[in-house]
Scaffold this motif. Structure first.
Motif, PDB file in Angstrom:
ATOM      1  N   GLU A 101       0.855  -1.180   0.000  1.00 19.73           N
ATOM      2  CA  GLU A 101       0.000   0.000   0.000  1.00 19.73           C
ATOM      3  C   GLU A 101       0.891   1.229   0.000  1.00 19.73           C
ATOM      4  OE1 GLU A 101      -2.671  -0.078   3.310  1.00 19.73           O
ATOM      5  OE2 GLU A 101      -4.175  -1.244   2.233  1.00 19.73           O
ATOM      6  N   HIS A 106       4.749   4.199   7.960  1.00 25.72           N
ATOM      7  CA  HIS A 106       5.228   2.832   7.950  1.00 25.72           C
ATOM      8  C   HIS A 106       4.615   2.105   9.128  1.00 25.72           C
ATOM      9  CE1 HIS A 106       8.198   4.020   4.942  1.00 25.72           C
ATOM     10  NE2 HIS A 106       8.528   5.026   5.734  1.00 25.72           N
ATOM     11  N   SER A 107       4.622   0.808   9.058  1.00 23.63           N
ATOM     12  CA  SER A 107       3.946   0.011  10.072  1.00 23.63           C
ATOM     13  C   SER A 107       4.897  -0.444  11.170  1.00 23.63           C
ATOM     14  CB  SER A 107       3.318  -1.226   9.418  1.00 23.63           C
ATOM     15  OG  SER A 107       2.379  -0.836   8.454  1.00 23.63           O
ATOM     16  N   ASP A 108       4.434  -0.369  12.391  1.00 29.63           N
ATOM     17  CA  ASP A 108       5.094  -0.905  13.576  1.00 29.63           C
ATOM     18  C   ASP A 108       6.556  -0.495  13.652  1.00 29.63           C
ATOM     19  OD1 ASP A 108       4.448  -2.640  15.935  1.00 29.63           O
ATOM     20  OD2 ASP A 108       6.151  -3.752  15.155  1.00 29.63           O
ATOM     21  N   TRP A 112       9.728  -0.454   6.433  1.00 29.93           N
ATOM     22  CA  TRP A 112       9.262  -1.097   5.199  1.00 29.93           C
ATOM     23  C   TRP A 112       8.097  -0.318   4.602  1.00 29.93           C
ATOM     24  CZ3 TRP A 112      13.339  -3.513   5.184  1.00 29.93           C
ATOM     25  CH2 TRP A 112      13.712  -4.549   6.040  1.00 29.93           C
ATOM     26  N   THR A 113       7.883  -0.547   3.320  1.00 28.28           N
ATOM     27  CA  THR A 113       6.648  -0.099   2.692  1.00 28.28           C
ATOM     28  C   THR A 113       5.487  -0.826   3.360  1.00 28.28           C
ATOM     29  OG1 THR A 113       7.803   0.233   0.596  1.00 28.28           O
ATOM     30  CG2 THR A 113       5.398   0.052   0.514  1.00 28.28           C
ATOM     31  N   LYS A 114       4.424  -0.122   3.570  1.00 30.18           N
ATOM     32  CA  LYS A 114       3.279  -0.710   4.279  1.00 30.18           C
ATOM     33  C   LYS A 114       2.614  -1.802   3.437  1.00 30.18           C
ATOM     34  CE  LYS A 114      -1.167   0.579   6.369  1.00 30.18           C
ATOM     35  NZ  LYS A 114      -0.960  -0.182   7.593  1.00 30.18           N
ATOM     36  N   LYS A 116      -0.854  -4.194   3.028  1.00 30.62           N
ATOM     37  CA  LYS A 116      -2.284  -4.089   3.302  1.00 30.62           C
ATOM     38  C   LYS A 116      -2.636  -4.784   4.620  1.00 30.62           C
ATOM     39  CE  LYS A 116      -6.860  -5.127   1.400  1.00 30.62           C
ATOM     40  NZ  LYS A 116      -7.613  -5.771   0.293  1.00 30.62           N
ATOM     41  N   ASP A 118      -1.480  -4.541   7.394  1.00 34.22           N
ATOM     42  CA  ASP A 118      -0.322  -4.905   8.229  1.00 34.22           C
ATOM     43  C   ASP A 118      -0.205  -6.411   8.404  1.00 34.22           C
ATOM     44  OD1 ASP A 118       0.525  -2.300   8.598  1.00 34.22           O
ATOM     45  OD2 ASP A 118      -0.633  -2.033  10.453  1.00 34.22           O
TER      46      ASP A 118
END
Length: 524
Positions: A101, A106-108, A112-114, A116, A118
Motif C-alpha cells: 500500500e 510505515h507500520s510498527d 518497510w513499505t506498508k 495491506k 499490516d
C-alpha cells in the motif's frame, strides 16, 4: 524532559561464588536454572531449563514458537560454538498475500513499505517457522548431561501454576490490548472482558494469574515425547491445524524439515584477549567490525570523551557496512522487540548466552488454542518490496540482530547478550569494551552509563554521562540524551555472567524490575 526523580539511584547487587550463576530477565526463570546447577547439572543443562521457563513467565518475549541464537564455551575443550535456531518463512508463503500500500507512514517497528492490513506485522500471515525447540534440542544433545524431561519439568510446573500478573505484566498487556483483542484466543488468554487485567489498587496484594493450562499440557507432551514432537508429532499437528484455521501458511512440511545449526563463532583477537561473536545471520559480523576499528584506538584508564566518541564512530561505521554490504534492514532503532536474553556459568567454567525472541512484543498477537502458545511474527523481518537482498520469499531464513557473545582476557571470561532490536549491538559493544578496555568488573560495567548507536544518523547518550562526553559524541553525529528507565528502554537490556580466578558472578540490566542473577548456592 521527564517526570522522573533526579535524586533516585537504582543499583543491583552482584555477588561472587565458587558455584554456578544464572542471570536472566526474570527471577523465577533464573531460579529454575540455578536449581539445575545446584542439583549437579552443568551450564547447558541449566540453559535448557531457563530457556523453557522464560517462555512461561514472560510469554510475550519468547517461547517454543519463536527462534534465536546462542553462543557457548566448553571449558573442557577450550572451544566456543554458536547454535543458530532462527525463524524462516514458510515454503507455502504466497507473495500475493502481501500486497503493498503506497502512501504515508510505515507500520510498527520497521521502515518497510506498508503492506495491506499490516498482515506482515500482525495476524496469521505474519507467522514464520519457529526454531526455538530445535535449537534447545541441539544444545541438549551436544552439551547437556541431564534428562530432557527433567529439564522441562520446571516450565511445566510454572505453566500449571500460571504466570503471576503484577504491575509490570499488566503494563506489558495494556500496551497491546487492541491487537490482542483481534484474536479471540489471545483475548481469552490475556484480557479480561476485552480489557487488560487491571491491578485493583496501589495497596492490593492479592494474586492474579494467567491461565496457562494449555501451555502446560503442551510442555508436558514435549517433555514426555521429546523435542521432535514439536516438529513431527502431536504438537506439530495441533500447531498446523490451529494455524490453518486462522489462515496461516505454516505447514507440516515447514516443521518437519526445520533444523538448527551448530557453527564456529566469529573470532577476533582484541587487547590481548579474544571475542567470540555469533555466526550466521546475526549482529556478529557487525560486532567484529566494531572491535577491529576500536583496536586502532588507544584508551586511558577509564571511559572518557575520546573512548565514547571512538565507540560511537565504530558502531556508526558498522551499521553503515551492515546496511550497505549486507544489503538488509533488520530490527530498527526504537524497536520494542520481544527478545529476551540470559547467561549461565557453572563451577567448571562452562558458560553460555542464549538470546531468544518472538520478534515483536507478543509476536503476531495470535495464540494457538490447542497448544496455548503465542505465535511469532517473524515475517516482519523481511522487506515486502521485491528485488532486494532481504525481500520476502518462501523458505527464507530471517535476518536477526541478536548478539550472544563470549569474551576473555587474562584470567577473566564473560558471556553477555542483550535484548532490544538494534540496541543489542551497542549494548554488547559498550559492556565488552568496559571489561576488555578498562578492566571493569561485571558489576561496574552493568552500572556504568552507556550510549546507543542504532544506525547511522543519531546517538543517544545516558543523561548521566558528562557534558564533555556528550559534546564529543555530538562531533560524531546528532546526539540526544535519555534517562535509564524501567519502560521504555532507551538502551538495550543486557544479561551477563563473568568468571575470574575460578569464581563466578552474574548481572542483569539494573532498570529491569524482573531481571535477576541467582546463585546456585542460594537455592535451598
Amino acid at each position: 524532559m521527564s517526570n522522573f526523580s533526579t535524586t533516585q539511584k537504582i543499583t543491583k547487587t552482584v555477588e561472587w561464588t565458587d558455584g554456578g550463576v544464572v542471570a536472566s530477565q526474570h527471577r523465577t526463570a533464573s531460579e529454575a536454572g540455578a536449581r539445575v546447577l545446584a542439583e549437579g547439572g552443568n551450564a547447558f543443562d541449566a540453559a535448557v531449563a531457563t530457556a523453557f521457563a522464560l517462555g512461561v513467565v514472560e510469554p510475550w518475549m519468547s517461547g517454543p514458537v519463536g527462534g534465536g541464537m546462542m553462543t557457548l564455551w566448553r571449558a573442557d575443550r577450550q572451544q566456543a560454538e554458536t547454535i543458530e535456531f532462527g525463524m524462516r518463512s514458510p515454503v507455502g508463503l504466497r507473495l500475493e498475500d502481501y500486497p503493498l500500500e503506497r502512501g504515508d507512514g510505515h507500520s510498527d517497528l520497521f521502515t518497510w513499505t506498508k503492506v495491506k492490513d499490516d498482515r506482515n506485522v500482525f495476524g496469521p500471515h505474519s507467522i514464520a517457522v519457529p526454531g526455538f525447540v530445535a535449537g534447545i534440542e541441539m544444545l541438549h544433545q551436544r552439551h547437556a548431561t541431564r534428562d530432557w524431561a527433567d529439564l522441562l519439568a520446571p516450565s511445566v510446573g510454572l505453566a500449571e501454576k500460571g504466570m503471576l500478573i503484577d504491575w509490570y505484566a499488566s503494563l506489558m498487556i495494556a500496551a497491546v490490548t487492541r491487537n490482542l483483542a483481534q484474536d479471540p484466543d489471545a483475548a481469552a488468554m490475556f484480557l479480561v472482558d476485552g480489557q487488560w487485567p487491571n491491578i485493583a489498587g496501589w495497596t492490593d496484594v492479592s494474586e492474579q494469574r494467567l491461565d496457562q493450562s494449555a501451555m502446560a499440557a503442551t510442555l508436558r507432551q514435549l517433555a514426555e515425547a521429546g523435542a521432535r514432537d514439536f516438529y513431527e508429532g502431536r504438537t506439530a499437528e495441533a500447531l498446523v491445524a490451529d494455524m490453518a484455521a486462522k489462515g496461516s501458511s505454516l505447514s507440516a512440511e515447514d516443521l518437519s524439515t526445520y533444523s538448527a545449526k551448530a557453527s564456529p563463532t566469529r573470532e577476533i583477537a582484541y587487547r590481548g584477549g579474544v571475542i567470540h561473536a555469533p555466526s550466521g545471520p546475526s549482529a556478529g559480523a557487525s560486532l567484529v567490525r566494531t572491535f577491529r576499528q576500536l583496536a586502532q584506538s588507544t584508551f586511558g584508564d577509564s571511559p572518557d570523551a575520546a573512548s565514547f566518541a571512538a565507540t560511537a564512530t565504530a558502531l556508526r561505521d558498522a551499521y553503515k557496512a551492515r546496511l550497505s554490504q549486507d544489503g538488509a534492514e533488520d530490527e530498527p532503532a526504537g524497536s520494542e522487540s520481544c527478545t529476551t536474553t540470559f547467561s549461565v556459568v557453572d563451577k567448571d567454567g562452562n558458560m553460555i548466552n542464549v538470546t531468544q525472541t518472538l520478534l515483536s512484543k507478543f509476536g503476531s498477537r495470535v495464540v494457538s488454542p490447542s497448544t496455548g502458545m503465542l505465535m511469532n511474527n517473524g515475517i516482519m523481518w523481511f522487506d515486502p518490496e521485491p528485488g532486494r537482498p532481504n525481500s520476502l520469499a518462501p523458505g527464507k531464513a530471517c535476518l536477526m540482530n541478536v548478539c550472544p557473545t563470549i569474551g576473555s582476557t587474562g584470567d577473566t571470561m564473560f558471556a553477555i547478550g542483550a535484548a532490544g532490536g538494534r540496541k543489542i549491538l551497542p549494548s554488547v559493544t559498550n559492556l565488552a569494551s568496559f571489561m576488555l578496555d578498562f578492566g571493569m568488573s561485571l558489576e561496574d560495567a552493568f552500572h556504568h552509563p552507556r550510549i546507543d548507536v542504532s544506525g547511522t544518523e543519531r546517538i543517544i547518550a545516558d543523561e548521566d554521562l558528562s557534558p564533555e562526553i556528550v559534546e564529543a559524541l555530538s562531533g560524531v553525529a546528532d546526539t540526544g540524551t535519555a534517562k535509564r528507565t524501567v519502560h521504555p528502554y532507551a538502551f538495550g537490556v543486557p544479561a551477563g555472567v563473568m568468571r575470574q580466578n575460578g569464581r563466578n558472578c552474574g548481572a542483569t540490566e539494573i532498570m529491569s524490575p524482573w531481571g535477576d542473577a541467582i546463585l546456585a548456592d542460594d537455592i535451598a
